[in-house]
Design a protein around this motif. Structure first.
Motif, PDB file in Angstrom:
ATOM      1  N   ARG A  15       0.909  -1.257   0.082  1.00 44.05           N
ATOM      2  CA  ARG A  15       0.091   0.007   0.024  1.00 44.05           C
ATOM      3  C   ARG A  15       0.959   1.198  -0.030  1.00 44.05           C
ATOM      4  O   ARG A  15       0.432   2.250   0.282  1.00 44.05           O
ATOM      5  CB  ARG A  15      -1.019  -0.126   1.365  1.00 44.05           C
ATOM      6  CG  ARG A  15      -2.035  -1.003   1.253  1.00 44.05           C
ATOM      7  CD  ARG A  15      -3.049  -0.594   2.035  1.00 44.05           C
ATOM      8  NE  ARG A  15      -3.206  -2.132   2.906  1.00 44.05           N
ATOM      9  CZ  ARG A  15      -3.761  -1.932   4.228  1.00 44.05           C
ATOM     10  NH1 ARG A  15      -4.217  -0.890   4.677  1.00 44.05           N
ATOM     11  NH2 ARG A  15      -3.680  -3.120   4.822  1.00 44.05           N
ATOM     12  N   GLU A  17       1.882   3.115  -2.385  1.00 43.23           N
ATOM     13  CA  GLU A  17       1.407   4.012  -3.286  1.00 43.23           C
ATOM     14  C   GLU A  17       0.101   5.065  -2.518  1.00 43.23           C
ATOM     15  O   GLU A  17       0.174   6.075  -2.504  1.00 43.23           O
ATOM     16  CB  GLU A  17       1.023   3.394  -4.497  1.00 43.23           C
ATOM     17  CG  GLU A  17       1.028   4.708  -5.743  1.00 43.23           C
ATOM     18  CD  GLU A  17       0.646   4.040  -7.051  1.00 43.23           C
ATOM     19  OE1 GLU A  17      -0.390   4.302  -7.691  1.00 43.23           O
ATOM     20  OE2 GLU A  17       1.370   2.915  -7.421  1.00 43.23           O
ATOM     21  N   GLU A  18      -0.715   4.348  -2.101  1.00 45.75           N
ATOM     22  CA  GLU A  18      -1.795   4.909  -1.377  1.00 45.75           C
ATOM     23  C   GLU A  18      -1.378   5.999  -0.158  1.00 45.75           C
ATOM     24  O   GLU A  18      -1.781   6.778  -0.220  1.00 45.75           O
ATOM     25  CB  GLU A  18      -2.909   3.774  -0.968  1.00 45.75           C
ATOM     26  CG  GLU A  18      -3.917   4.271  -0.062  1.00 45.75           C
ATOM     27  CD  GLU A  18      -4.653   3.103   0.579  1.00 45.75           C
ATOM     28  OE1 GLU A  18      -5.149   3.332   1.553  1.00 45.75           O
ATOM     29  OE2 GLU A  18      -4.655   1.878  -0.185  1.00 45.75           O
ATOM     30  N   LYS A  19      -0.304   5.342   0.509  1.00 41.69           N
ATOM     31  CA  LYS A  19       0.131   5.973   1.709  1.00 41.69           C
ATOM     32  C   LYS A  19       0.828   7.115   1.416  1.00 41.69           C
ATOM     33  O   LYS A  19       0.580   8.370   1.955  1.00 41.69           O
ATOM     34  CB  LYS A  19       0.861   5.132   2.723  1.00 41.69           C
ATOM     35  CG  LYS A  19      -0.011   3.923   3.333  1.00 41.69           C
ATOM     36  CD  LYS A  19      -0.977   4.773   4.107  1.00 41.69           C
ATOM     37  CE  LYS A  19      -1.837   3.753   5.041  1.00 41.69           C
ATOM     38  NZ  LYS A  19      -2.828   4.061   5.864  1.00 41.69           N
ATOM     39  N   GLU A  20       1.659   6.967   0.168  1.00 43.07           N
ATOM     40  CA  GLU A  20       2.501   8.285  -0.155  1.00 43.07           C
ATOM     41  C   GLU A  20       1.650   9.289  -0.795  1.00 43.07           C
ATOM     42  O   GLU A  20       1.846  10.297  -0.401  1.00 43.07           O
ATOM     43  CB  GLU A  20       3.320   7.542  -1.100  1.00 43.07           C
ATOM     44  CG  GLU A  20       4.356   6.907  -0.659  1.00 43.07           C
ATOM     45  CD  GLU A  20       5.600   6.556  -1.703  1.00 43.07           C
ATOM     46  OE1 GLU A  20       5.848   7.071  -2.738  1.00 43.07           O
ATOM     47  OE2 GLU A  20       6.390   5.401  -1.606  1.00 43.07           O
ATOM     48  N   ARG A  21       0.522   8.725  -1.300  1.00 46.40           N
ATOM     49  CA  ARG A  21      -0.334  10.033  -1.610  1.00 46.40           C
ATOM     50  C   ARG A  21      -0.911  10.980  -0.461  1.00 46.40           C
ATOM     51  O   ARG A  21      -1.161  11.993  -0.559  1.00 46.40           O
ATOM     52  CB  ARG A  21      -1.674   9.348  -2.530  1.00 46.40           C
ATOM     53  CG  ARG A  21      -1.152   9.251  -4.099  1.00 46.40           C
ATOM     54  CD  ARG A  21      -2.381   8.951  -4.725  1.00 46.40           C
ATOM     55  NE  ARG A  21      -3.270   8.109  -4.251  1.00 46.40           N
ATOM     56  CZ  ARG A  21      -3.118   6.546  -4.720  1.00 46.40           C
ATOM     57  NH1 ARG A  21      -2.248   6.364  -5.973  1.00 46.40           N
ATOM     58  NH2 ARG A  21      -4.030   5.772  -4.243  1.00 46.40           N
ATOM     59  N   MET A  22      -1.246  10.200   0.570  1.00 48.24           N
ATOM     60  CA  MET A  22      -1.521  10.574   1.730  1.00 48.24           C
ATOM     61  C   MET A  22      -0.604  11.503   2.847  1.00 48.24           C
ATOM     62  O   MET A  22      -0.988  12.541   3.282  1.00 48.24           O
ATOM     63  CB  MET A  22      -2.475   9.830   2.448  1.00 48.24           C
ATOM     64  CG  MET A  22      -3.780   9.324   1.802  1.00 48.24           C
ATOM     65  SD  MET A  22      -4.473   7.894   2.958  1.00 48.24           S
ATOM     66  CE  MET A  22      -4.661   8.516   4.340  1.00 48.24           C
ATOM     67  N   TYR A  23       0.349  10.757   2.900  1.00 43.22           N
ATOM     68  CA  TYR A  23       1.381  11.094   3.789  1.00 43.22           C
ATOM     69  C   TYR A  23       3.074  11.250   3.363  1.00 43.22           C
ATOM     70  O   TYR A  23       3.559  11.623   4.139  1.00 43.22           O
ATOM     71  CB  TYR A  23       1.549  10.127   4.983  1.00 43.22           C
ATOM     72  CG  TYR A  23       0.171   9.961   5.629  1.00 43.22           C
ATOM     73  CD1 TYR A  23      -0.446  10.969   6.297  1.00 43.22           C
ATOM     74  CD2 TYR A  23      -0.553   8.774   5.623  1.00 43.22           C
ATOM     75  CE1 TYR A  23      -1.607  10.699   7.036  1.00 43.22           C
ATOM     76  CE2 TYR A  23      -1.419   8.490   6.281  1.00 43.22           C
ATOM     77  CZ  TYR A  23      -2.349   9.533   6.918  1.00 43.22           C
ATOM     78  OH  TYR A  23      -3.552   9.185   7.725  1.00 43.22           O
TER      79      TYR A  23
END
Length: 102
Positions: A15, A17-23
């Motif tokens: 995950r 990529e998903e987390k990088e977009r958020m944090y």
């Protein structure tokens, strides 16, 4: 149901990529947190120290009350720390070899 190890693997490796977009990237977040903590405490704190602090926090929470999330986060922090340290270890090996050949 996935084991805690599989869940931690998904958090750290699947995950990203998903987390990088958020944090932002996790490793860079730990480095930035270390810089902020260094300023706040007026002493040098490294990203390695931050990983250890996060592990300590989760283990402290786990000592008060069972919550699987604390253990899941610990495993994920350990896996991420391992990935963070790998290139540094490889770099140290290269530096040691080059010093021996001089």
């Amino acid at each position: 149901m996935k084991s805690i190890l599989h869940q931690a693997h998904d958090i750290v490796f699947e995950r990203n990529e998903e987390k990088e977009r958020m944090y932002g990237p996790f490793e860079q977040g730990m480095e930035q947190a270390a810089r902020i903590a260094s300023e706040l405490s007026r002493k040098e704190i490294t990203a390695f120290d931050m990983y250890n602090c996060m592990l300590a926090l989760k283990l402290s929470r786990a000592s008060w009350n069972y919550k699987e999330d604390n253990y899941l986060d610990c495993v994920a922090y350990m896996a991420s720390l391992n990935e963070y340290l790998k290139p540094k270890q490889d770099e140290d090996k290269v530096n040691k070899k080059s010093k021996r050949t001089k």
